[in-house]
Every structure is written in structure tokens, then in C-alpha cells.
Design a protein around this motif. Structure first.
Motif, PDB file in Angstrom:
ATOM      1  N   THR A  18       0.839  -1.209   0.000  1.00  0.00           N
ATOM      2  CA  THR A  18       0.000   0.000   0.000  1.00  0.00           C
ATOM      3  C   THR A  18       0.867   1.249   0.000  1.00  0.00           C
ATOM      4  OG1 THR A  18      -1.716  -1.147   1.216  1.00  0.00           O
ATOM      5  CG2 THR A  18      -1.792   1.241   1.270  1.00  0.00           C
ATOM      6  N   GLY A  19       0.453   2.258  -0.778  1.00  0.00           N
ATOM      7  CA  GLY A  19       1.161   3.546  -0.791  1.00  0.00           C
ATOM      8  C   GLY A  19       2.247   3.604  -1.841  1.00  0.00           C
ATOM      9  N   GLY A  20       2.175   4.647  -2.694  1.00  0.00           N
ATOM     10  CA  GLY A  20       3.180   4.837  -3.735  1.00  0.00           C
ATOM     11  C   GLY A  20       4.448   5.479  -3.194  1.00  0.00           C
ATOM     12  N   ALA A  21       5.409   5.724  -4.090  1.00  0.00           N
ATOM     13  CA  ALA A  21       6.688   6.334  -3.699  1.00  0.00           C
ATOM     14  C   ALA A  21       6.444   7.645  -2.955  1.00  0.00           C
ATOM     15  CB  ALA A  21       7.536   6.581  -4.934  1.00  0.00           C
ATOM     16  N   GLY A  22       7.134   7.810  -1.823  1.00  0.00           N
ATOM     17  CA  GLY A  22       7.003   9.035  -1.040  1.00  0.00           C
ATOM     18  C   GLY A  22       5.929   8.966   0.023  1.00  0.00           C
ATOM     19  N   SER A  23       5.039   7.970  -0.033  1.00  0.00           N
ATOM     20  CA  SER A  23       3.989   7.831   0.989  1.00  0.00           C
ATOM     21  C   SER A  23       4.607   7.326   2.286  1.00  0.00           C
ATOM     22  CB  SER A  23       2.914   6.847   0.521  1.00  0.00           C
ATOM     23  OG  SER A  23       3.446   5.534   0.456  1.00  0.00           O
ATOM     24  N   GLY A  24       3.848   7.442   3.378  1.00  0.00           N
ATOM     25  CA  GLY A  24       4.346   6.970   4.671  1.00  0.00           C
ATOM     26  C   GLY A  24       4.683   5.498   4.655  1.00  0.00           C
ATOM     27  N   GLU A  25       3.788   4.699   4.047  1.00  0.00           N
ATOM     28  CA  GLU A  25       4.015   3.249   4.005  1.00  0.00           C
ATOM     29  C   GLU A  25       5.281   2.908   3.224  1.00  0.00           C
ATOM     30  OE1 GLU A  25      -0.475   3.827   4.349  1.00  0.00           O
ATOM     31  OE2 GLU A  25       1.150   4.725   3.207  1.00  0.00           O
ATOM     32  N   SER A  26       5.448   3.552   2.074  1.00  0.00           N
ATOM     33  CA  SER A  26       6.619   3.290   1.231  1.00  0.00           C
ATOM     34  C   SER A  26       7.905   3.703   1.950  1.00  0.00           C
ATOM     35  CB  SER A  26       6.491   4.034  -0.101  1.00  0.00           C
ATOM     36  OG  SER A  26       7.638   3.840  -0.893  1.00  0.00           O
ATOM     37  N   ILE A  81       8.385   3.759   5.157  1.00  0.00           N
ATOM     38  CA  ILE A  81       8.667   2.783   6.224  1.00  0.00           C
ATOM     39  C   ILE A  81       9.329   1.548   5.624  1.00  0.00           C
ATOM     40  CG2 ILE A  81       7.615   1.250   7.952  1.00  0.00           C
ATOM     41  CD1 ILE A  81       5.439   3.513   8.282  1.00  0.00           C
ATOM     42  N   ARG A  82       8.783   1.048   4.505  1.00  0.00           N
ATOM     43  CA  ARG A  82       9.417  -0.105   3.832  1.00  0.00           C
ATOM     44  C   ARG A  82      10.835   0.248   3.391  1.00  0.00           C
ATOM     45  NH1 ARG A  82       4.025  -0.607   1.709  1.00  0.00           N
ATOM     46  NH2 ARG A  82       4.563   0.626  -0.123  1.00  0.00           N
ATOM     47  N   ARG A  83      11.000   1.457   2.889  1.00  0.00           N
ATOM     48  CA  ARG A  83      12.332   1.909   2.457  1.00  0.00           C
ATOM     49  C   ARG A  83      13.324   1.861   3.619  1.00  0.00           C
ATOM     50  NH1 ARG A  83      13.657   7.800  -0.410  1.00  0.00           N
ATOM     51  NH2 ARG A  83      15.921   7.487  -0.640  1.00  0.00           N
ATOM     52  N   TYR A  84      12.884   2.351   4.780  1.00  0.00           N
ATOM     53  CA  TYR A  84      13.740   2.348   5.968  1.00  0.00           C
ATOM     54  C   TYR A  84      14.116   0.918   6.361  1.00  0.00           C
ATOM     55  CZ  TYR A  84      15.279   3.062  10.783  1.00  0.00           C
ATOM     56  OH  TYR A  84      16.007   3.061  11.952  1.00  0.00           O
ATOM     57  N   MET A  85      13.129   0.029   6.357  1.00  0.00           N
ATOM     58  CA  MET A  85      13.366  -1.360   6.757  1.00  0.00           C
ATOM     59  C   MET A  85      14.349  -2.056   5.817  1.00  0.00           C
ATOM     60  SD  MET A  85      11.433  -1.745   9.447  1.00  0.00           S
ATOM     61  CE  MET A  85      11.510  -3.523   9.654  1.00  0.00           C
ATOM     62  N   ASN A 103      17.820  -6.694  -1.269  1.00  0.00           N
ATOM     63  CA  ASN A 103      16.968  -5.635  -0.712  1.00  0.00           C
ATOM     64  C   ASN A 103      16.518  -4.651  -1.787  1.00  0.00           C
ATOM     65  OD1 ASN A 103      17.194  -6.660   1.891  1.00  0.00           O
ATOM     66  ND2 ASN A 103      18.955  -5.380   2.411  1.00  0.00           N
ATOM     67  N   GLU A 104      17.476  -4.291  -2.666  1.00  0.00           N
ATOM     68  CA  GLU A 104      17.167  -3.260  -3.664  1.00  0.00           C
ATOM     69  C   GLU A 104      16.211  -3.741  -4.754  1.00  0.00           C
ATOM     70  OE1 GLU A 104      21.502  -4.637  -4.477  1.00  0.00           O
ATOM     71  OE2 GLU A 104      20.197  -4.245  -2.744  1.00  0.00           O
ATOM     72  N   ASP A 105      15.980  -5.066  -4.814  1.00  0.00           N
ATOM     73  CA  ASP A 105      15.035  -5.583  -5.812  1.00  0.00           C
ATOM     74  C   ASP A 105      13.619  -5.052  -5.587  1.00  0.00           C
ATOM     75  OD1 ASP A 105      17.044  -7.018  -6.992  1.00  0.00           O
ATOM     76  OD2 ASP A 105      16.533  -8.926  -6.041  1.00  0.00           O
ATOM     77  N   PHE A 106      13.341  -4.630  -4.374  1.00  0.00           N
ATOM     78  CA  PHE A 106      12.003  -4.136  -4.050  1.00  0.00           C
ATOM     79  C   PHE A 106      11.884  -2.618  -4.204  1.00  0.00           C
ATOM     80  CE2 PHE A 106      12.607  -7.948  -1.297  1.00  0.00           C
ATOM     81  CZ  PHE A 106      11.720  -8.779  -1.985  1.00  0.00           C
ATOM     82  N   VAL A 148      11.849   7.963  -4.699  1.00  0.00           N
ATOM     83  CA  VAL A 148      12.219   6.558  -4.502  1.00  0.00           C
ATOM     84  C   VAL A 148      11.115   5.882  -3.702  1.00  0.00           C
ATOM     85  CG1 VAL A 148      13.862   4.971  -3.430  1.00  0.00           C
ATOM     86  CG2 VAL A 148      14.691   7.017  -4.613  1.00  0.00           C
ATOM     87  N   GLY A 149      10.700   4.715  -4.142  1.00  0.00           N
ATOM     88  CA  GLY A 149       9.673   3.959  -3.437  1.00  0.00           C
ATOM     89  C   GLY A 149      10.086   2.514  -3.251  1.00  0.00           C
TER      90      GLY A 149
END
Length: 580
Positions: free
Chosen positions: A354-362, A364-368, A463-466, A538-539
Motif C-alpha cells: 500500500t502507498g506509492g513512492a514518497g507515501s508513509g508506508e513506502s 517505512i518499507r524503504r527504511y526497513m 533488498n534493492e530488488d524491491f 524513490v519507493g
């Protein structure tokens, strides 16, 4: 007494309550009385010694409490000469005596009965003329741990809560997680630390921020005790539901845990373990629940503390707070230099994509993923939980990955690993057998690509595959004669003016150069297109199902034709029969 029989026996108390209580209120009586009888049985053998010790220490003008704890052999005691069986001897004063008995417990137990609002139920039962009858029912069952072990007792509590929740149309699954799912999570959590965990005298700290009735903590404790009887697991938790909290606290007391580590309240708005870090963590937060009620506190922490608080990476949309619990657990990880942490959390599918690039969800996934925290994500079968049939996923997260896992994520599709239950429990129609749990654990431990009968089961990704870049592709505005309109001011002077109506966005994998992508995918169709690099974002998303999709070719046309002809012929024959 077997688990189903015990549950049925306790449930039979409902027959006494019928008429004076609504069905949805039965739990207000049955749950606290079950806890009371459990504690009553645990203390029975040491009660005479405790009472004698109290008299001796008070005579010596000493605080008796530490001595009473020692005599009781537990983390709690009761100083009343009464117990449930003795209460049966004075029918006319049952209310007054029951209150006095409950008041005789040490402070940690009194808090349990306050959370149950037990005194209000004593009054209500007394007025209805039911107090003696209900107390007598419970006085006649043996709930000592030697008769009903902690695992059975936990299951009984969960079964009772599920029944009461169904009767009152509440969300039963918010209170607990199926035991076999917990066992899988515990296996996955401990598998890489097996060698360390068998050392004598090992002490580890385990935390559940959504503790419910304590099921996750209990199963983890049982697992570690089986591996190493000399190991010690110190348990911590927090729980929002008062009845679940009370049961969890009672369970921890009987297990000899320090119940000061079990906190009541909302984990997200009032962290009861602020500043603490843990070796292991487990959590099954409620699926897809909005966090509007605590939005003010959460946003304040995010804005004022940033990465020094829990929510620095970003905030998800208010309609689903699952990722807030993920970030909360990340904030509780021990630093890598101090040994690091591992945790397992059950989430629905939404946090994956859920959530495109720049969204809160994206973000959080980026951080993880950019911090290399995600070890694996395991897709479970549908219909595994009591309150929902949706797909669920176990995330295994660690800041001390083994060397072979560094920079990588393992995805395991375990959606076909189940057996159908003989009898459904709410929405739960499927369960994991011990063999399924072992199989999934082995697949996780092997950390290899795996395919069975042409169907992918385990896949390994970088990791970067996502990750991807969302690029903004612009095309020039043109005048009536088809000539490009050029800017006349600032940094855009002399450059083509972008036509907002022709603007488009494209997602480009992180592994690919965006200009190369533009030349290959866009320019052949729109030679005048360019990328506005200032708008690039980046998403990250984890399209789990896409990675396990297996294409099934359609049946041959001749086969479909033959089937249709057969159906048509049968219809013609039936019509012919009707016309005779």
C-alpha cells in the motif's frame, strides 16, 4: 480434566447466569472466577505456612511481605484465612467474605481483579441471589497447574474469550493468536540462535507490545524451557484490553514472572516500556485498525522526536496502524553492538504494497530494507485467524543477520501448508500441523530457492530488488502551429514548457538507469519526452503474490469446443423432451 471438558464445565456456569445476565456479559463473571480459582489452587498448599509467618513477623514488628512471598513459593500471596472452599461454610455472608478474601491478596493480584471490575460483579450476583451458587461451582473444580498445566489453561482462557466475543459481536481475534501460528513464529525466531540458547544459565528478554492473554509469551517460554531447562526468559508486555491484561498478568504471576513488566495501556500512544530494549519480540497487532483516536499523540512524537522517537521513518495512513507497531518494535531492538535483536510480527497484506513512492508506508518499507532489517516474510494460508479469513504474513526482522542473509530477503509462500479443521472456530477453518511448522522452519533455515512440483515456495531477493524510482515524464506544450512553447523566465528560460495534460509517471527499478529506461521504453513512442529529475521519488514495495504467480495456460480450444458442444446437445435434447 481434559481441555474441552474443562472449558465446557466452566461454560456450564452460564446456565446459572441466564436470565439475570445477557449472554454478552457472561465473561464478566466467568473469567475473573476462573482466574480466582486458579490462584486459589496454586496457593492452597502453602496457605497455612503463610498465615503462620504473617503472625510471627507482625509480632516481631517486621514488614511481613518479603517473608510471605518466600513462604508461598510464588510471586504473590494471600493473607486471608479464607479460601473458596471455606467460603462455602457461610452462605449468608458470602459477599462480605468473598470481598475480604480478594482483599487478602498481594497488590499485584488485587490489580487483576480491579481490571475485571470484580467487586461490581459480586454486588450484582449477590442481588440476583446467584453469588453462592456461582462460587460453589468454581470451588468444586481443581485448577492447580499439576492438574491443568499452563498451556492448557491458556487455551481454556482463549476459548472462553472467543466464545464471549462471538456472543457480544466483538472482534475475538484481537485478543489472541492461534497457538500453532505462535509456535511457527517462535521456531523462526529462535532457529538461528539454537547454539547460544542451550548454554547453561542463559538469560534472554522477550517482549510483546500487544500481549493479549499472554499466549505468545507463554509459547516462547515453553519452547525455550524445552531447549534448555536452565535458560531464563524474562517476559515483558503491554495490553490495552482490561480483561486480556488481567488474564495475562495472572498467567505471568503463576509462571514466576515479574508482573511489573506487564503494563496496561495503549502501546502506541503511551509506551509502557520507554527506553527499554529486548533480545526477542513477538506481536500480532490488530489487522487494519485505524489509529485516529491516538493520532494527536503519534503525530506529536513523530514531529518532535523524529528518528529519536519511534516514528521517524514515516507514518502510514490513519485507516491502518499495522506499520506503527512494526516501527515500535524496531525502536525496541537492542543495538547491534550490544548483541542485537530479532522479532516476528503478523501483518495483513496491506503493509507489503500500500502507498506509492514518497507515501508513509513506502518510506517505512524503504527504511526497513535500506537498513537491511527484513530477514524473511512468510505468507500464511487464508482462514487461519479467528476473526478474519484474509491473507496474513509473518515478518521476521533482525539487526543481526547471519552473514549469508546480509543484504537479502527471503520470501516463503506457505499458503498451501495447512490442514482443514474438523470444526471451524469463527473464521478459522485451517490450521498448521506440527509437520507443516517443521517444514516451514526447515525452508527458512535452509535459506535457498525452492520449487516443488513446478510451484515456487522459497525465493531469495536483494533488498534493492524491491525498490523503484517513480519518474515524471514530461512532454512539451505546443502552439497552434505545433511548435514547442519555450519558457521566458528564470531557470526555465529558453527550455520547453511542460504540458501538464501530457505528463505521465513511470516506475523504474532501482537497478536500472532512468535515462536508459526513457530511451528504451518512452522515446520510441514520444521522441520529445524528457524526465523532470526534481520530481523523482524513490519507493519500495514487496509484491509478494506476483513473485509466486505461476502461469496456467488456458485449455486447448478444441477441448473447450467439445465441452460446449456436449452442453448444447444436452440442452437440445431437454427442449425436445419438453415439446413432446
Amino acid at each position: 480434566m481434559s481441555e474441552p471438558n474443562l472449558s465446557s464445565f466452566i461454560w456450564s456456569v452460564a446456565d446459572l447466569l441466564r436470565g439475570d445476565y445477557k449472554q454478552s456479559e457472561y465473561g464478566k463473571v466467568i473469567l475473573p472466577f476462573t482466574v480466582l480459582r486458579r490462584l486459589d489452587c496454586v496457593l492452597e498448599a502453602t496457605k497455612p505456612a503463610v498465615l503462620a509467618e504473617k503472625v510471627a513477623r507482625e509480632k516481631a514488628k517486621l514488614n511481613p511481605e518479603p517473608f510471605l512471598l518466600k513462604k508461598s513459593g510464588q510471586h504473590f500471596f494471600n493473607t486471608s484465612p479464607l479460601d473458596l472452599k471455606k467460603l462455602m461454610g457461610d452462605q449468608h455472608n458470602i459477599g462480605e467474605n468473598l470481598r475480604a478474601y480478594v482483599q487478602g491478596f498481594s497488590a499485584s493480584v488485587r490489580d487483576i481483579f480491579e481490571r475485571f471490575e470484580f467487586h461490581a460483579q459480586i454486588d450484582r450476583l449477590s442481588k440476583a441471589g446467584l453469588l453462592y451458587l456461582v462460587t460453589e461451582k468454581f470451588a468444586n473444580i481443581d485448577l492447580h497447574p499439576n492438574v491443568v498445566d499452563n498451556a492448557k489453561m491458556g487455551s481454556v482462557f482463549e476459548e472462553l474469550i472467543r466464545k464471549f466475543a462471538e456472543l457480544s459481536n466483538e472482534t475475538a481475534g484481537e485478543h489472541f493468536t492461534p497457538r500453532e501460528v505462535i509456535r511457527l513464529m517462535v521456531n523462526l525466531l529462535f532457529i538461528e540462535d539454537d547454539d547460544a540458547l542451550v548454554k547453561p544459565g542463559i538469560v534472554r528478554h522477550l517482549y510483546d507490545p500487544t500481549a493479549g492473554t499472554g499466549g505468545m509469551l507463554s509459547v516462547a517460554g515453553e519452547h525455550l524451557a524445552a531447549m534448555n531447562p536452565k535458560a531464563r526468559l524474562v517476559m515483558y508486555g503491554q495490553e490495552l484490553n482490561p480483561e486480556s491484561y488481567a488474564i495475562c498478568k495472572a498467567d505471568m504471576l503463576i509462571k514466576g514472572q515479574d508482573v511489573a513488566n506487564i503494563i496496561f495501556g495503549n502501546t502506541l500512544s503511551a509506551d509502557g516500556h520507554h527506553g527499554k530494549h529486548f533480545d526477542y519480540m513477538l506481536s500480532n497487532p490488530p489487522f487494519g485498525v485505524e489509529w485516529k483516536k491516538i493520532e494527536k499523540e503519534v503525530r506529536k512524537e513523530a514531529e518532535q522526536q523524529g528518528f529519536n522517537g519511534r516514528f521517524g521513518p514515516g507514518l502510514p495512513r490513519v485507516s491502518d496502524g499495522s506499520l506503527l507497531f512494526l516501527l515500535h518494535l524496531v525502536s525496541k531492538m537492542r543495538p547491534e553492538k550490544d548483541g542485537g535483536s530479532r522479532f516476528g510480527i503478523v501483518l495483513n497484506g496491506s503493509p507489503l504494497f500500500t502507498g506509492g513512492a514518497g507515501s508513509g508506508e513506502s518510506e517505512i518499507r524503504r527504511y526497513m530494507l535500506e537498513n537491511d532489517l527484513v530477514e524473511a516474510i512468510i505468507g500464511l494460508p487464508t482462514d487461519m485467524f479467528y476473526n478474519t479469513g484474509i491473507s496474513t504474513y509473518v515478518w521476521i526482522v533482525s539487526n543481526r543477520k547471519p552473514a549469508q542473509r546480509k543484504g537479502k530477503v527471503q520470501l516463503i509462500d506457505a499458503s498451501s501448508f495447512f490442514q482443514k479443521m474438523r470444526k471451524s472456530l469463527g473464521s478459522k477453518r485451517k490450521e498448521l500441523s506440527p509437520e507443516h511448522i517443521e517444514d516451514i522452519t526447515r525452508i527458512f533455515g535452509a535459506f535457498k530457492k525452492l520449487t516443488r512440483a513446478g510451484v515456487p515456495i522459497s525465493r531469495i531477493f536483494k533488498n534493492e530488488d524491491f525498490g523503484y524510482r517513480t519518474i515524471t515524464v514530461e512532454r512539451p506544450e505546443r502552439d497552434d502551429k505545433g511548435r514547442q512553447v519555450l519558457g521566458t523566465k528564470g531557470k526555465g528560460k529558453g527550455k520547453p514548457v511542460a504540458d501538464a495534460n501530457l505528463r505521465d509517471t513511470e516506475n523504474v527499478p532501482l537497478s536500472e538507469d532512468v535515462e536508459t529506461y526513457l530511451q528504451r521504453e518512452v522515446v520510441p513512442h514520444a521522441p520529445d519526452a524528457w524526465i523532470d529529475h526534481e520530481k523523482t521519488k524513490v519507493g519500495y514495495e514487496i509484491p509478494f503474490n506476483r513473485h509466486f504467480y505461476v502461469f496456467k495456460p488456458p485449455r486447448p480450444l478444441a477441448e473447450i469446443d467439445a465441452e460446449l458442444k456436449g452442453v448444447t446437445d444436452r440442452i437440445v435434447t431437454m427442449i425436445g423432451g419438453l415439446s413432446k
